[in-house]
Design an enzyme around this catalytic site. Structure first.
Site, PDB file in Angstrom:
ATOM      1  CB  SER A 120     -50.985  -1.294   1.113  1.00 58.73           C
ATOM      2  OG  SER A 120     -51.726  -0.850   0.015  1.00 58.73           O
ATOM      3  NE  ARG A 131     -42.671   2.642 -11.546  1.00 53.88           N
ATOM      4  CZ  ARG A 131     -43.772   2.992 -10.891  1.00 53.88           C
ATOM      5  NH1 ARG A 131     -44.518   2.073 -10.320  1.00 53.88           N
ATOM      6  NH2 ARG A 131     -44.121   4.258 -10.790  1.00 53.88           N
ATOM      7  CB  THR A 155     -32.307  11.170  -6.780  1.00 56.28           C
ATOM      8  OG1 THR A 155     -32.839  12.312  -7.442  1.00 56.28           O
ATOM      9  CG2 THR A 155     -32.391  11.353  -5.275  1.00 56.28           C
ATOM     10  CG  ASN A 171     -36.876  13.657  -9.829  1.00 53.99           C
ATOM     11  OD1 ASN A 171     -37.534  14.278  -9.015  1.00 53.99           O
ATOM     12  ND2 ASN A 171     -35.787  13.010  -9.514  1.00 53.99           N
ATOM     13  CB  ALA A 172     -40.324  10.381  -8.632  1.00 57.90           C
ATOM     14  N   GLY A 173     -43.189  10.350  -9.426  1.00 59.65           N
ATOM     15  CA  GLY A 173     -44.613  10.625  -9.228  1.00 59.65           C
ATOM     16  C   GLY A 173     -45.166   9.855  -8.052  1.00 59.65           C
ATOM     17  CG  HIS A 174     -45.374  10.703  -4.298  1.00 59.66           C
ATOM     18  ND1 HIS A 174     -45.125  11.395  -3.154  1.00 59.66           N
ATOM     19  CD2 HIS A 174     -44.198  10.146  -4.661  1.00 59.66           C
ATOM     20  CE1 HIS A 174     -43.844  11.271  -2.833  1.00 59.66           C
ATOM     21  NE2 HIS A 174     -43.265  10.520  -3.743  1.00 59.66           N
ATOM     22  CB  THR A 175     -49.991   6.803  -8.076  1.00 62.53           C
ATOM     23  OG1 THR A 175     -48.913   6.829  -8.998  1.00 62.53           O
ATOM     24  CG2 THR A 175     -51.311   6.647  -8.809  1.00 62.53           C
ATOM     25  CG  ASP A 178     -41.486   4.306  -8.583  1.00 62.88           C
ATOM     26  OD1 ASP A 178     -41.969   5.443  -8.580  1.00 62.88           O
ATOM     27  OD2 ASP A 178     -40.540   3.944  -9.317  1.00 62.88           O
ATOM     28  CD  GLU A 179     -39.944   2.887  -2.134  1.00 58.76           C
ATOM     29  OE1 GLU A 179     -40.543   3.964  -2.389  1.00 58.76           O
ATOM     30  OE2 GLU A 179     -38.713   2.805  -2.041  1.00 58.76           O
TER      31      GLU A 179
HETATM   32  P1  GDP Z   1     -44.735   6.407  -4.719  1.00 60.91           P
HETATM   33  O1  GDP Z   1     -43.937   7.221  -5.664  1.00 60.91           O
HETATM   34  O2  GDP Z   1     -43.894   5.760  -3.663  1.00 60.91           O
HETATM   35  O3  GDP Z   1     -45.917   7.121  -4.150  1.00 60.91           O
HETATM   36  O4  GDP Z   1     -45.310   5.189  -5.542  1.00 60.91           O
HETATM   37  P2  GDP Z   1     -46.002   5.217  -6.996  1.00 60.91           P
HETATM   38  O5  GDP Z   1     -47.172   6.089  -6.952  1.00 60.91           O
HETATM   39  O6  GDP Z   1     -45.018   5.435  -8.072  1.00 60.91           O
HETATM   40  O7  GDP Z   1     -46.391   3.689  -7.131  1.00 60.91           O
HETATM   41  C1  GDP Z   1     -47.317   3.090  -6.383  1.00 60.91           C
HETATM   42  C2  GDP Z   1     -48.403   2.555  -7.323  1.00 60.91           C
HETATM   43  O8  GDP Z   1     -48.992   1.437  -6.745  1.00 60.91           O
HETATM   44  C3  GDP Z   1     -49.525   3.527  -7.554  1.00 60.91           C
HETATM   45  O9  GDP Z   1     -50.071   3.328  -8.833  1.00 60.91           O
HETATM   46  C4  GDP Z   1     -50.537   3.148  -6.482  1.00 60.91           C
HETATM   47  O10 GDP Z   1     -51.879   3.490  -6.797  1.00 60.91           O
HETATM   48  C5  GDP Z   1     -50.362   1.678  -6.450  1.00 60.91           C
HETATM   49  N1  GDP Z   1     -50.566   1.050  -5.162  1.00 60.91           N
HETATM   50  C6  GDP Z   1     -50.178   1.513  -3.944  1.00 60.91           C
HETATM   51  N2  GDP Z   1     -50.454   0.610  -2.981  1.00 60.91           N
HETATM   52  C7  GDP Z   1     -50.998  -0.467  -3.629  1.00 60.91           C
HETATM   53  C8  GDP Z   1     -51.445  -1.742  -3.203  1.00 60.91           C
HETATM   54  O11 GDP Z   1     -51.377  -2.114  -2.040  1.00 60.91           O
HETATM   55  N3  GDP Z   1     -51.915  -2.594  -4.167  1.00 60.91           N
HETATM   56  C9  GDP Z   1     -51.987  -2.248  -5.480  1.00 60.91           C
HETATM   57  N4  GDP Z   1     -52.462  -3.151  -6.349  1.00 60.91           N
HETATM   58  N5  GDP Z   1     -51.568  -1.049  -5.924  1.00 60.91           N
HETATM   59  C10 GDP Z   1     -51.076  -0.182  -5.005  1.00 60.91           C
END
Ligand code: GDP
Length: 428
Positions: free
Chosen positions: A413, A306, A240, A38-42, A13-14
């Protein structure tokens, strides 16, 4: 041609998805090489907001071929649901831009049941599984008791293979857990409802990748979760069930000859961790609630709050080492703008000893963090796109991390949108 892996340095979730989405335009192919739904990339871009679970984050860039490699846990049911949801938001998904390795193993319907049944059996000793069937799936894969995607093209042999697996699996379901057995009719329905729909995407991705490499095309390897969840190097047993490390990318993608020119590790400006397991720099109470709210730290798949904590230098330095990261993207720096002082865990204390090296997993639950505080900046940085426009305290925070984790921070970021990014790459 230059191949890059984008990997998590911590517990996952980074913000890997947002970095893949940002950088995909420089690549021809994006491959997912391990993990499952099992995880999500947003990802937030011109099409809207997406929580991708199985699909590679390169789907939004025209001309990019996205691959689910042999190391991925391909769940036909979840994949069909996800493809349809993403298509409904106007994104084209065709066999031209999505390819599934014929050697990827399939998550069977009982894998999710077994996750659920095992967590129920464990009660308060549970691991905090996302119940997507990942651990039972990988166990079965290594026992050679699941099927390969390519078997769907050989119906006669497939049914015979499935009958054998079903007989074996029903023993566990009924005798160990007292659950309902599956019938071949259930499986035929599953084949028809879901597997038929993913068949058009299944092909020999190994040859495709090999030929692409020969033609000088570049590959972006997209990992799931982070170093500390790696089956071999992470916080076992709270890992995992696959290898999240970059070194697994050529194997899990089915392109063993691929060389990684660059390994971009993603580090969040503070720590988060989903599920159970040791988390040394964890915050509690009001301090934690405030950080969770500011960072919107709720699971992309489960919506679970989390666990949050201070940036952990000990764990992050280890994560950088495990990934062999060549550069770092620091994400979510904007989230810390509300803090007067920024906490950072610089050392662990355990049994009268100090640890600057990440200790053996058994020791972790006995460790306490040594926290130092750096100056906060207390201003909105979410529109900053240049290093020199960052407040000095924010620059100092980044430089402090960089010096302590032995890796250059080349991206910062400051927001979830594609362009909320500060490039810090030194001129070549
Ligand atoms: P991933 O699984 O590593 O891709 O990470 P996640 O998607 O679970 O979590 C990252 C979350 O932080 C998502 O909701 C992104 O839209 C958000 N996000 C990513 N970079 C930034 C940032 O620099 N600032 C903010 N405020 N949100 C961010």
């Amino acid at each position: 041609m230059s191949n890059t892996a984008i990997v998590g340095i911590n517990w996952g979730d980074e913000g890997k998805g947002r970095m893949v989405d940002l950088l995909t335009r420089d690549f021809d192919i994006v491959v997912r090489y391990q993990g499952g739904g099992n995880a999500g990339h947003t990802v937030i871009n011109e099409y809207g907001k997406f929580a991708l679970h199985l699909l590679p984050s390169g789907l939004f860039t025209k001309g990019v071929v996205n691959i689910l490699g042999n190391g991925v846990a391909v769940d036909p049911e979840s994949l069909v649901t996800e493809i349809e949801a993403v298509q409904a938001q106007g994104v084209a998904i065709t066999p031209e831009n999505l390819k599934i390795s014929e050697r990827a193993s399939l998550v069977m319907p009982w894998h999710k049941d077994l996750d659920e049944l095992e967590e129920q059996r464990l009660k308060d000793k549970k691991y905090g599984s996302t119940k997507q069937g990942i651990a039972p799936f990988y166990s079965d894969k290594y026992q050679k008791k699941t099927i390969l995607a390519g078997e769907l093209f050989y119906p006669e042999e497939l049914l015979a293979h499935l009958e054998g697996i079903l007989e074996w699996k029903n023993l566990t379901l009924t005798k160990v857990y007292g659950a309902k057995p599956y019938t071949m009719d259930d499986i035929k329905k599953w084949l028809n409802d879901y597997c038929e729909k993913i068949k058009p995407y299944i092909c020999d991705t190994r040859s495709f990748l090999r030929d692409s490499q020969k033609e000088g095309k570049s590959i972006l390897f997209e990992a799931q979760l982070g170093s500390l969840r790696d089956l071999d190097e992470g916080i076992y047993p709270y890992t995992t069930s696959s290898n999240t490390s970059a070194s697994y990318a050529p194997v899990g993608s089915g392109c063993p000859s691929a060389k990684l020119d660059n390994i971009l590790g993603i580090v969040k400006a503070y720590s988060t961790c989903v599920g159970e397991g040791p988390f040394v720099s964890e915050m509690f109470g009001e301090e934690a609630d405030l950080l969770r709210e500011n960072g919107a730290e709720y699971g992309a798949k489960t919506g679970r709050p989390r666990r949050v904590g201070a940036l952990d230098i000990v764990a992050t330095r280890y994560g950088v080492e495990v990934q062999a990261a060549t550069e770092i993207a620091l994400t979510k720096l904007d989230v810390l703008s509300y803090m007067d002082k920024i906490p950072v865990c610089v050392r662990y204390l355990c049994g009268g000893k100090e640890y600057t090296e990440f200790p053996f997993p058994t020791l972790l639950s006995k460790c306490t963090p040594e926290i130092i505080y750096l100056d906060g900046w207390k201003e909105d940085i979410s529109k900053v796109t240049k290093w020199e426009d960052l407040p000095e305290a924010a620059q100092k925070y980044i430089e402090f991390i960089e010096e302590n984790i032995n890796c250059p921070i080349t991206y910062v970021s400051v927001g979830p949108e594609r362009d909320s990014i500060i490039y810090r790459k030194k001129a070549e």
